[in-house]
Design a protein around this motif. Sequence first.
Motif, short mmCIF file in Angstrom:
data_model
loop_
_atom_site.label_atom_id
_atom_site.label_comp_id
_atom_site.label_asym_id
_atom_site.label_seq_id
_atom_site.Cartn_x
_atom_site.Cartn_y
_atom_site.Cartn_z
N UNK A 271 0.84 -1.21 0.00
CA UNK A 271 0.00 0.00 0.00
C UNK A 271 0.87 1.25 0.00
N UNK B 66 -4.91 -0.82 -2.43
CA UNK B 66 -3.65 -1.53 -2.21
C UNK B 66 -3.57 -2.65 -3.23
N UNK C 245 -2.45 -6.56 -3.90
CA UNK C 245 -2.26 -7.78 -3.14
C UNK C 245 -1.71 -8.84 -4.08
N UNK C 246 -0.60 -9.46 -3.71
CA UNK C 246 -0.02 -10.53 -4.50
C UNK C 246 -0.13 -11.82 -3.72
N UNK C 247 -0.65 -12.85 -4.35
CA UNK C 247 -0.72 -14.17 -3.73
C UNK C 247 0.28 -15.05 -4.46
N UNK C 248 1.27 -15.53 -3.72
CA UNK C 248 2.39 -16.24 -4.34
C UNK C 248 2.42 -17.68 -3.84
N UNK D 203 10.91 -15.58 2.15
CA UNK D 203 11.17 -15.45 0.71
C UNK D 203 10.22 -14.43 0.09
N UNK E 36 11.53 -11.02 0.75
CA UNK E 36 12.60 -10.63 -0.17
C UNK E 36 12.03 -10.19 -1.51
N UNK E 37 11.00 -10.91 -2.00
CA UNK E 37 10.39 -10.53 -3.29
C UNK E 37 9.79 -9.13 -3.19
N UNK F 248 12.68 -6.62 -3.22
CA UNK F 248 13.41 -6.52 -4.48
C UNK F 248 12.56 -5.99 -5.62
N UNK F 249 11.26 -6.34 -5.63
CA UNK F 249 10.49 -6.04 -6.83
C UNK F 249 9.07 -5.51 -6.59
N UNK F 250 8.34 -6.13 -5.66
CA UNK F 250 6.90 -5.85 -5.61
C UNK F 250 6.58 -4.48 -5.03
#
Lengths: 87, 87
Positions: free
Chosen positions: A11, A41, A43-46, A59, A62-63, A66-68
């Motif tokens: 967010x 916001x 929301x990423x579901x990995x 992990x 870290x994502x 680094x990126x999200x």
Amino acid sequence: MAAYTATVTVRLKHGVLDPEAETTKQALERLGFELSELRSADRFEIDLEADDAAEAEERAESMAERLLANPTIHDYEVSAAPAAESA
Amino acid sequence: MAAYTATVTVRLKHGVLDPEAETTKQALERLGFELSELRSADRFEIDLEADDAAEAEERAESMAERLLANPTIHDYEVSAAPAAESA
């Protein structure tokens, strides 16, 4: 190793302008809804394989770093849970 | 009346292509992360005044139906809780 689903919620930091959310709020008001504020916001579901939830969460964090998420303008939250059967 | 925060999570239905999520997944993989799937969703946090959480949830659900989600391609989830002090 087991299947986990990590959820990263990104967010905008307090004070960062969000014109899309403002537009959505005004559109809702034009439809007759009453609300005092709306924030949006991402929301990423990995889905990933990990030894335990703590490793999955680490992990995913870290994502996010680094990126999200962009640390200049975003805050983020990470959580992880065993993957749902139906996912 | 009290202050509630309703959360609406809007995600693509199963089977609807999500090129943005696919691109994000590939970018993470190029950075060396291992993941089996990534889904993206929009999350709206709506502050509103309501008599109780059930009413807040019901109104947020109407907002999702009318504007926030497109029923052809989206599923959505709604929840509501008393607003956090620091919000």
